[in-house]
Scaffold this active site. Structure first.
Site, PDB file in Angstrom:
ATOM      1  N   PHE A  48       0.831  -1.146   0.107  1.00  0.00           N
ATOM      2  CA  PHE A  48       0.163  -0.219   0.551  1.00  0.00           C
ATOM      3  C   PHE A  48       0.989   1.433  -0.513  1.00  0.00           C
ATOM      4  CE2 PHE A  48      -2.651  -3.114   2.314  1.00  0.00           C
ATOM      5  CZ  PHE A  48      -3.712  -3.084   1.077  1.00  0.00           C
ATOM      6  N   HIS A  49       1.829   1.137  -0.918  1.00  0.00           N
ATOM      7  CA  HIS A  49       2.580   2.807  -0.684  1.00  0.00           C
ATOM      8  C   HIS A  49       2.968   2.666  -2.351  1.00  0.00           C
ATOM      9  CE1 HIS A  49       5.670  -0.275   0.782  1.00  0.00           C
ATOM     10  NE2 HIS A  49       6.716   0.475  -0.528  1.00  0.00           N
ATOM     11  N   ALA A  50       3.719   3.442  -2.793  1.00  0.00           N
ATOM     12  CA  ALA A  50       4.443   4.110  -3.572  1.00  0.00           C
ATOM     13  C   ALA A  50       6.304   4.665  -3.243  1.00  0.00           C
ATOM     14  CB  ALA A  50       3.675   4.554  -5.280  1.00  0.00           C
ATOM     15  N   ARG A  95       1.972  -0.366  -4.765  1.00  0.00           N
ATOM     16  CA  ARG A  95       1.928  -1.714  -5.277  1.00  0.00           C
ATOM     17  C   ARG A  95       1.805  -2.862  -4.077  1.00  0.00           C
ATOM     18  NH1 ARG A  95       7.519  -1.196  -3.640  1.00  0.00           N
ATOM     19  NH2 ARG A  95       7.227   0.170  -5.664  1.00  0.00           N
TER      20      ARG A  95
END
Ligand code: TYD
Length: 133
Positions: A48-50, A95
């Protein structure tokens, strides 16, 4: 979407298998950090991040998992099921990792040290950052 599936060279013989990963040869960046995820609970979704600038290669060296990839315009899912498969993920890609088998060990090779400032952890903020480029 700047994501590439690698098939690493396997050095196998009757004794078993081996994969070797060398910086700038098999891996397209200098490896500054290695970490791995294991004992991920059933049904758990992580990531849950880029990243603003970090590049990574993910290798599920044992077991399997899936990765949802999203560049703000399109989404796709990659499955990692073999210890000789690598998934290159460029910066600016959201992702989420899921469907971890109970025995999964997800190895990550990263182009930089851990820096919280490089993370975008809010999806709306991610979309804004993409659209400002
Ligand atoms: P987190 O980013 O939440 O993992 P994921 O995105 O896979 O769900 O990281 C979990 C914890 O580990 C968090 O407290 C930060 C820490 N961490 C480090 O100290 N160094 C690292 O290189 C990474 C990736 C995480």
């Amino acid at each position: 979407m700047h994501v590439v599936k690698y098939m690493f060279q396997q050095h196998g013989d009757a004794r078993g298998m081996l994969v070797a990963l060398e910086e700038r040869r098999d891996i397209p960046f200098e490896i500054k950090r290695v970490y791995y995820l294991y004992d991920t609970g059933q049904g758990v979704r992580r990531g849950f991040h880029a990243h603003k600038s970090l590049e990574q290669i993910l290798v599920c060296i044992h077991g399997s998992c899936k990765i949802l990839l999203d560049n703000g315009h399109e989404k796709k899912v990659a499955a990692l099921e073999k210890p000789y498969e690598g998934l290159y993920i460029a910066n600016d890609i959201w992702r989420e990792m899921y469907d971890f088998s109970p025995d999964a060990v997800l190895l990550v090779l990263a182009s930089d040290f851990y820096r919280e400032e490089d993370y975008i952890r809010d999806y709306d903020e991610f979309l804004k950052s993409i659209n400002h480029k």
